[in-house]
Motif scaffolding. Structure first.
Motif, PDB file in Angstrom:
ATOM      1  N   UNK A 233       0.913  -1.334   0.146  1.00 51.83           N
ATOM      2  CA  UNK A 233       0.039  -0.093   0.151  1.00 51.83           C
ATOM      3  C   UNK A 233       0.892   1.174   0.010  1.00 51.83           C
ATOM      4  N   UNK A 234       1.862   1.341   0.929  1.00 52.78           N
ATOM      5  CA  UNK A 234       2.706   2.533   0.763  1.00 52.78           C
ATOM      6  C   UNK A 234       3.671   2.715  -0.059  1.00 52.78           C
ATOM      7  N   UNK A 235       4.124   1.636  -0.832  1.00 52.89           N
ATOM      8  CA  UNK A 235       4.873   1.867  -1.909  1.00 52.89           C
ATOM      9  C   UNK A 235       4.298   2.283  -3.178  1.00 52.89           C
ATOM     10  N   UNK A 236       2.990   1.690  -3.240  1.00 53.35           N
ATOM     11  CA  UNK A 236       2.150   2.330  -4.297  1.00 53.35           C
ATOM     12  C   UNK A 236       1.558   3.594  -4.301  1.00 53.35           C
ATOM     13  N   UNK A 237       1.134   3.987  -2.923  1.00 54.86           N
ATOM     14  CA  UNK A 237       0.644   5.275  -2.797  1.00 54.86           C
ATOM     15  C   UNK A 237       1.429   6.407  -3.068  1.00 54.86           C
ATOM     16  N   UNK A 238       2.740   6.243  -2.654  1.00 54.51           N
ATOM     17  CA  UNK A 238       3.816   7.221  -2.858  1.00 54.51           C
ATOM     18  C   UNK A 238       4.569   7.196  -4.112  1.00 54.51           C
ATOM     19  N   UNK A 239       4.198   6.159  -5.110  1.00 59.03           N
ATOM     20  CA  UNK A 239       4.776   6.105  -6.300  1.00 59.03           C
ATOM     21  C   UNK A 239       3.665   6.757  -7.170  1.00 59.03           C
ATOM     22  N   UNK A 240       2.311   6.303  -7.313  1.00 59.27           N
ATOM     23  CA  UNK A 240       1.055   6.719  -7.909  1.00 59.27           C
ATOM     24  C   UNK A 240       0.799   8.234  -7.720  1.00 59.27           C
ATOM     25  N   UNK A 241       0.680   8.628  -6.434  1.00 55.79           N
ATOM     26  CA  UNK A 241       0.335   9.972  -6.129  1.00 55.79           C
ATOM     27  C   UNK A 241      -1.064  10.365  -6.367  1.00 55.79           C
ATOM     28  N   UNK A 242      -1.831   9.723  -6.310  1.00 59.62           N
ATOM     29  CA  UNK A 242      -3.108  10.156  -7.025  1.00 59.62           C
ATOM     30  C   UNK A 242      -3.949  10.969  -5.647  1.00 59.62           C
ATOM     31  N   UNK A 243      -4.442  12.125  -6.318  1.00 59.22           N
ATOM     32  CA  UNK A 243      -4.825  12.951  -5.475  1.00 59.22           C
ATOM     33  C   UNK A 243      -6.346  12.729  -4.788  1.00 59.22           C
TER      34      UNK A 243
ATOM     35  N   UNK B 249     -15.672  10.714   1.445  1.00 59.47           N
ATOM     36  CA  UNK B 249     -15.000  11.627   0.579  1.00 59.47           C
ATOM     37  C   UNK B 249     -13.467  11.376   0.469  1.00 59.47           C
ATOM     38  N   UNK B 250     -12.998  10.320   1.061  1.00 58.21           N
ATOM     39  CA  UNK B 250     -11.405  10.041   1.344  1.00 58.21           C
ATOM     40  C   UNK B 250     -10.819   9.145   0.118  1.00 58.21           C
ATOM     41  N   UNK B 251     -11.664   8.537  -0.692  1.00 58.58           N
ATOM     42  CA  UNK B 251     -11.196   7.740  -1.504  1.00 58.58           C
ATOM     43  C   UNK B 251     -12.007   7.749  -2.962  1.00 58.58           C
ATOM     44  N   UNK B 252     -11.569   7.629  -3.969  1.00 60.38           N
ATOM     45  CA  UNK B 252     -12.292   7.200  -5.086  1.00 60.38           C
ATOM     46  C   UNK B 252     -12.700   5.661  -5.330  1.00 60.38           C
TER      47      UNK B 252
ATOM     48  N   UNK C 252      -7.019  16.728  -0.065  1.00 58.26           N
ATOM     49  CA  UNK C 252      -6.332  16.852   1.358  1.00 58.26           C
ATOM     50  C   UNK C 252      -4.918  16.268   0.826  1.00 58.26           C
ATOM     51  N   UNK C 253      -4.523  15.443   0.012  1.00 54.08           N
ATOM     52  CA  UNK C 253      -3.276  14.747  -0.230  1.00 54.08           C
ATOM     53  C   UNK C 253      -3.147  14.168  -1.343  1.00 54.08           C
TER      54      UNK C 253
END
Length: 283
Positions: free
Chosen positions: A146-156, A208-211, A161-162
């Protein structure tokens, strides 16, 4: 209302796939011995060991890989983006300004059930130590993915908020626990755990935290992580010397020999009915 129909269709397809029952042959070991030595009497209850669920099979990659693929497809696909926006707008109309953040706590309920149901008398396939090892491995794998993909893809995120929206960590956490419950206790308990996990996924959208694609991929990551945890259980058992549910138990006790006026002790190793326990008495 088409956004609601689309969302519910995805949820039902996800739950239906997660609860798919594979045909499998179970290897069982029944234990029902009673060992008595002078002052000691031990009985072991009948139990069952299944090794099917933590053996790797390629077909068990299909469901989680499909969910992750669908989620990844939605990161930059125009058609999927339209569905995502419809879901977001529809839930915003439903929500107004009333947020419900129970998902921050609900995400941990499935893994708590995985560890705790056996202590409450529900028949588990593995010992408590084995369950801890499987859960720890699963969550280490899940966190890394999860963390490796989150900070690689960087989807708003939908609320802007991030840039760490894809995939949903809360959903992955909940679905990891749900799949652990299904593997350990069967589909009946697994259905309840998956209901909680789907509730977490819905609340991530509602708040409203995720798509939509974030929670779909999060579900896939969670299911895959739980299966990896059980696939690696035999290795963890060897490395950390974890006792299985039916590990042999050595019992000893002192006794007094009236005929020879001597003290001694007896010991017994409790095993399955197919292998009689060795014993000895020393005076």
């Amino acid at each position: 209302m088409k956004f609601i129909f689309a969302f519910m269709l995805v949820v039902f397809e996800t739950v239906g796939g997660c609860l798919h029952v594979y045909g499998q042959t179970r290897d069982t070991l029944n234990v029902a011995d009673s060992v008595v030595y002078d002052t000691v009497a031990i009985e072991t209850s009948t139990s069952e060991i299944s090794t099917t669920d933590y053996k790797f099979k390629p077909k068990r990659l299909i469901l989680p890989a499909s969910l992750v693929a669908v989620g990844a497809f939605g990161v930059c696909n125009g058609w999927m983006n339209n569905i995502k926006e419809d879901v977001k707008d529809g839930l915003a109309d439903m929500r107004k300004d009333c947020y419900f953040h129970a998902d921050d706590y609900m995400q941990y309920l499935p893994v708590a059930a995985h560890l705790g149901l056996g202590k409450l008398g529900v028949k588990a396939k593995h010992s408590f130590g084995e369950r801890i090892a499987a859960a720890a491995t699963s969550y280490l794998v899940m966190t890394a993915i999860v963390n490796s993909v989150k900070y690689t893809v960087r989807e708003k995120r939908p609320d802007s908020s991030a840039r760490n929206s894809f995939p949903s960590g809360h959903t992955a956490t909940a679905f990891t626990g749900a799949e652990l419950v299904r593997i350990e206790y069967g589909n009946a308990y697994g259905a309840g755990a998956y209901a909680v996990a789907c509730g977490v996924a819905f609340l991530r959208l509602y708040n409203d935290r995720h798509w939509l694609n974030d929670v779909i991929a999060g579900a896939g990551v969670g299911i895959l992580s739980a299966r990896i945890g059980y696939w690696l259980l035999p290795l963890n058992r060897k490395i950390f010397k974890i006792k299985g549910k039916n590990a042999p138990t050595v019992v000893s006790a002192p006794f007094y020999d009236y005929s020879n006026n001597g003290l001694g002790y007896s010991y017994s190793q409790v095993r399955s009915a197919t292998s009689p326990p060795p014993s000895s008495a020393l005076g």
